[in-house]
Design a protein around this motif. Sequence first.
Motif, PDB file in Angstrom:
ATOM      1  N   LYS A 176       0.562  -1.228  -0.109  1.00  0.00           N
ATOM      2  CA  LYS A 176       0.132  -0.106   0.256  1.00  0.00           C
ATOM      3  C   LYS A 176       0.655   1.242   0.168  1.00  0.00           C
ATOM      4  O   LYS A 176       0.664   2.195  -0.636  1.00  0.00           O
ATOM      5  CB  LYS A 176      -0.884   0.007   1.539  1.00  0.00           C
ATOM      6  N   ARG A 177       1.645   1.174   0.662  1.00  0.00           N
ATOM      7  CA  ARG A 177       2.498   2.704   1.405  1.00  0.00           C
ATOM      8  C   ARG A 177       3.646   2.294  -0.245  1.00  0.00           C
ATOM      9  O   ARG A 177       4.733   1.155  -0.542  1.00  0.00           O
ATOM     10  CB  ARG A 177       3.769   2.079   2.255  1.00  0.00           C
ATOM     11  N   PRO A 200      19.781   4.855   1.790  1.00  0.00           N
ATOM     12  CA  PRO A 200      18.908   4.397   2.368  1.00  0.00           C
ATOM     13  C   PRO A 200      17.291   6.270   2.378  1.00  0.00           C
ATOM     14  O   PRO A 200      18.910   6.822   2.211  1.00  0.00           O
ATOM     15  CB  PRO A 200      19.297   3.800   3.474  1.00  0.00           C
ATOM     16  N   ASN A 201      16.438   5.838   3.044  1.00  0.00           N
ATOM     17  CA  ASN A 201      15.644   7.016   2.778  1.00  0.00           C
ATOM     18  C   ASN A 201      14.551   5.956   3.898  1.00  0.00           C
ATOM     19  O   ASN A 201      13.755   5.371   3.437  1.00  0.00           O
ATOM     20  CB  ASN A 201      15.222   6.653   1.734  1.00  0.00           C
ATOM     21  N   LYS A 202      14.582   7.071   4.766  1.00  0.00           N
ATOM     22  CA  LYS A 202      13.906   5.737   6.560  1.00  0.00           C
ATOM     23  C   LYS A 202      12.312   6.587   6.252  1.00  0.00           C
ATOM     24  O   LYS A 202      11.248   5.629   6.537  1.00  0.00           O
ATOM     25  CB  LYS A 202      14.323   6.980   7.545  1.00  0.00           C
ATOM     26  N   ARG A 203      11.914   7.202   4.431  1.00  0.00           N
ATOM     27  CA  ARG A 203      10.976   7.365   4.509  1.00  0.00           C
ATOM     28  C   ARG A 203      10.260   6.145   3.393  1.00  0.00           C
ATOM     29  O   ARG A 203       9.017   5.518   3.466  1.00  0.00           O
ATOM     30  CB  ARG A 203      10.628   8.509   3.338  1.00  0.00           C
ATOM     31  N   LYS A 245      19.756  -0.468  11.046  1.00  0.00           N
ATOM     32  CA  LYS A 245      19.975   1.025  11.746  1.00  0.00           C
ATOM     33  C   LYS A 245      19.198   2.223  11.211  1.00  0.00           C
ATOM     34  O   LYS A 245      18.751   2.590  11.987  1.00  0.00           O
ATOM     35  CB  LYS A 245      22.212   2.126  11.140  1.00  0.00           C
ATOM     36  N   ASN A 246      18.369   1.572  10.034  1.00  0.00           N
ATOM     37  CA  ASN A 246      17.436   2.980   9.303  1.00  0.00           C
ATOM     38  C   ASN A 246      16.222   3.300  10.672  1.00  0.00           C
ATOM     39  O   ASN A 246      15.247   3.703  10.768  1.00  0.00           O
ATOM     40  CB  ASN A 246      17.558   2.979   7.974  1.00  0.00           C
ATOM     41  N   LEU A 247      16.169   1.377  10.482  1.00  0.00           N
ATOM     42  CA  LEU A 247      14.680   0.723  10.916  1.00  0.00           C
ATOM     43  C   LEU A 247      14.869   1.442  12.730  1.00  0.00           C
ATOM     44  O   LEU A 247      13.556   1.567  12.982  1.00  0.00           O
ATOM     45  CB  LEU A 247      14.958  -0.487  10.150  1.00  0.00           C
TER      46      LEU A 247
END
Length: 336
Positions: free
Chosen positions: A84-85, A94-97, A129-131
């Motif tokens: 859905k996203r 990486p992108n936290k979005r 790390k981002n997660l």
Amino acid sequence: MQSLSIDRKLSNLPLAITMGEPGGINSEIFLKAINEINKINHFIICDPSWIEKSIKFFNKKISINILDQNLNTKENYINVMPTKRNVIFKLGKPNKRNNRAIIESIDKAVYLAKNKKVSGIVTLPIYKKNLIEDGFKFPGHTEYLSYKDKSDSLMVLMNKKLKVATVTTHIPISKVSKSLNKSLIIKKINILHESLIKDFKINYPKIAISSLNPHAGEEGRIGREEIEIIIPALKYLRRNNINVIGPLPADTLFNKDNLEEYDARLCMFHDQALIPIKTLDFFNGVNFTSGLSFIRTSPDHGTAFNISGKNIANPNSLISSIKQAKIIAKNRQSYG
């Protein structure tokens, strides 16, 4: 998600592949693997636009088939179950979005696996790390899947020559000793023993157990974990007809002359197990999570941002992971 109505033999069901970190090498290795895995029924759970842009970026000639809940996959297509996203497409960073789409992909795969709509799941690498910085409370896939499944699990690394499991997983070296106890070692060996029988069709497994300390502790002179924790655990298991050998010094556990002597090895901490298996065959390693109610494999490498988008990533570990998941599904089906 609403309940699905698919009912087929486990090994005939498709495999669900999770998207993982979109900024790494995941789309590249997936696209490179297509020819090798085309005869294996599978689909990937992701934002379709991420795959479409990846196809264009890597100059591939293949069409996409968007799945609905019936999971009617098509051969010679990239079968996609949409998230859905949406995902922001940018290789090499990486992108936290994208974090919510990453977790959604995993959660959908787990739902399908627990409801026996897929034969298993193959998880592409995530950027932990981002997660974690975004609120993810688990050090990796293994721990998150165990939590979602409400089960005790065991990280097993394998290639054509070895199967190696770890008692502890993603924790600092300074915490390994305090994390070990007799009941934990017994639990992990029982999971490994059952998995060797059920998932690998080894009727009477022979399992080698590593020591924690150099030279297996030198009878307590270089640490007492062997005497106070590991040996009592192994004595208990032997009384229950589990064939365990050890504790053996870790520096000779992977001698080239004894690689075929044991069906599997159990190490006390992460790098004890991963250094030898990655040294022997880095590109074909498979990470298998034993003890779950469903099958999960994964490539034995990370996101590799440093080579993402350069079209030089090796897909062999992913190919091996997909093939191994199907083998385990067939073995579980025949085991009953």
